[in-house]
Design a protein around this motif. Sequence first.
Motif, PDB file in Angstrom:
ATOM      1  N   SER A  39      43.689  16.388  38.781  1.00 47.82           N
ATOM      2  CA  SER A  39      43.152  16.307  37.434  1.00 47.82           C
ATOM      3  C   SER A  39      41.720  16.854  37.332  1.00 47.82           C
ATOM      4  N   ALA A  40      40.858  16.492  38.279  1.00 54.17           N
ATOM      5  CA  ALA A  40      39.441  16.897  38.191  1.00 54.17           C
ATOM      6  C   ALA A  40      39.319  18.418  38.269  1.00 54.17           C
ATOM      7  N   ILE A  41      40.078  19.013  39.181  1.00 55.54           N
ATOM      8  CA  ILE A  41      40.003  20.469  39.349  1.00 55.54           C
ATOM      9  C   ILE A  41      40.550  21.181  38.110  1.00 55.54           C
ATOM     10  N   ILE A  60      30.398  29.960  25.160  1.00 50.14           N
ATOM     11  CA  ILE A  60      29.758  28.757  24.599  1.00 50.14           C
ATOM     12  C   ILE A  60      29.878  27.596  25.593  1.00 50.14           C
ATOM     13  N   ALA A  61      31.061  27.445  26.197  1.00 52.15           N
ATOM     14  CA  ALA A  61      31.271  26.348  27.155  1.00 52.15           C
ATOM     15  C   ALA A  61      30.414  26.547  28.410  1.00 52.15           C
ATOM     16  N   LEU A  62      30.211  27.809  28.798  1.00 50.57           N
ATOM     17  CA  LEU A  62      29.398  28.103  29.998  1.00 50.57           C
ATOM     18  C   LEU A  62      27.972  27.580  29.859  1.00 50.57           C
ATOM     19  N   ALA A  63      27.469  27.613  28.628  1.00 44.92           N
ATOM     20  CA  ALA A  63      26.085  27.178  28.395  1.00 44.92           C
ATOM     21  C   ALA A  63      25.890  25.705  28.754  1.00 44.92           C
ATOM     22  N   GLY A 116      36.422  16.480  28.255  1.00 42.56           N
ATOM     23  CA  GLY A 116      35.525  17.597  28.553  1.00 42.56           C
ATOM     24  C   GLY A 116      35.361  18.458  27.330  1.00 42.56           C
ATOM     25  N   VAL A 117      34.445  19.399  27.408  1.00 42.61           N
ATOM     26  CA  VAL A 117      34.287  20.374  26.328  1.00 42.61           C
ATOM     27  C   VAL A 117      35.125  21.578  26.724  1.00 42.61           C
ATOM     28  N   PHE A 118      36.235  21.764  26.045  1.00 47.75           N
ATOM     29  CA  PHE A 118      37.118  22.887  26.359  1.00 47.75           C
ATOM     30  C   PHE A 118      36.837  24.040  25.401  1.00 47.75           C
ATOM     31  N   ALA A 164      38.001  23.752  31.373  1.00 51.08           N
ATOM     32  CA  ALA A 164      36.768  23.639  30.575  1.00 51.08           C
ATOM     33  C   ALA A 164      35.935  24.911  30.703  1.00 51.08           C
ATOM     34  N   GLN A 165      35.999  25.537  31.879  1.00 51.77           N
ATOM     35  CA  GLN A 165      35.201  26.749  32.076  1.00 51.77           C
ATOM     36  C   GLN A 165      35.975  28.022  31.720  1.00 51.77           C
TER      37      GLN A 165
END
Length: 358
Positions: A149-151, A221-224, A183-185, A157-158
């Motif tokens: 799940s974490a990976i 945007i997510a990378l920021a 997370g921010v997807f 997300a990235q």
Amino acid sequence: MHVVVSCAVSLDGYLDDGSARRLILSGPADLDRVDALRATCDAILVGANTVRRDNPRLRVHSDVRRQERVRAGKPENPLRVTITGSGDLDPDAPFFGHEALVFTAPAGLDRVTGTLGKAATVLPAEDLADVLRDLDARGVERLLVEGGSAILTALLAQGLVDELQVAIAPILVGGGVRFLGGGVFPPGRLTLVEMRRVEDVAVLTFGRPPHDDRHWLGVAIALAENCSPVPGAYNVGAVVVAADGTELARGYSRETGPDVHAEEVALDRVDPADPRLAGATLYSSMEPCGVRRSRPVPCAHLIAASAVRRVVYALREPPVLAAGGGDAVLRAAGVTVVEVPDQAFLVRRTNGHLIPTF
Ligand SMILES: NC(=O)C1=CN([C@@H]2O[C@H](COP(=O)(O)OP(=O)(O)OC[C@H]3O[C@@H](n4cnc5c(N)ncnc54)[C@H](OP(=O)(O)O)[C@@H]3O)[C@@H](O)[C@H]2O)C=CC1
Ligand SMILES: Nc1c(N[C@@H]2O[C@H](COP(=O)(O)O)[C@@H](O)[C@H]2O)[nH]c(=O)[nH]c1=O
């Protein structure tokens, strides 16, 4: 490099029930489908917790498929790859062997090499994007990610997943390890590529649209979110994407030095002679700077001097730290510029220390 995720999920959205015994959600035919998928890949990545909890072998099970790989000049099995911060893994586990790679944070490299260096090649990586860059440089063309799940959450997300194969099993688990954490997807919809019945399991394959500006802008945007905030600078993300949808490079503010902008990080990671740059688009969460105090060349001029001829951004630079104006510099240099203002609120949210978040 093409990144494929494959996992099995219960009908109520769990990867595992959290008990000591590993939960097999796939039936035999679905496990064979995953075996066939493994045989097409150069490397398989799982998180360290999956190695600890499932004690997987991650080999190609079918003799015929292994023989076919050898006939094609490939090793019998894909490289096995994991990432760990703790290094708390059993070097005698079946996961290890001479073709296993273990990535860990540079600060912990000596410690993890001490425990796992005889069982695998231990390598430094800041994050999963770094792991993918390293594997790409090693010639891994197809990477299979099998969880957990974490990976999966971090990769999605990235925006690092090209293809997502989810086997939905008709089982209600009631609790345990959720398929994805919060997370921010990247905003926007994936593309449903295929639906397949494999015995009682429904396999859904999703892809990302190769030419979708909103998808790639969402990635930028997510990378920021990765930026370490400082009072006097923005948090920006940037990604360079070839015309066929292949990601060429990405970066975020201050990733490689205290004054480095996201666009510079990304551009620095592409060979200026790469012919794909001419058809590429640079996505930046914020308008590339037109005026700059921190370094000699503003990003709009760097982009104009590169082979990139198209830029997409969300937030026009507010006149807070500098005058902005990068959009006009790019247009004057003949670069096509697309502003997507309806996504600007997301960029404001990442920069609330400098600008209003409305
Ligand atoms: N149904 C299915 O298809 C599958 C189910 N699973 C299940 O998933 C569960 C494991 O998932 P989960 O607990 O989320 O753990 P993961 O397998 O995703 O591993 C997470 C670990 O990876 C390491 N790590 C290091 N850097 C990062 C990073 N940047 N991002 C994410 N992880 C990083 C950490 O290891 P460390 O703690 O060592 O520092 C972290 O604890 C198991 O119960 C397993 O059975 C797993 C795969 C497939
Ligand atoms: N439970 C589960 C999966 N689990 C995945 O399979 C890995 C173990 O593979 P192996 O070493 O070949 O036994 C395990 O670590 C995890 O990544 N996969 C699936 O397709 N369906 C399932 O129901």
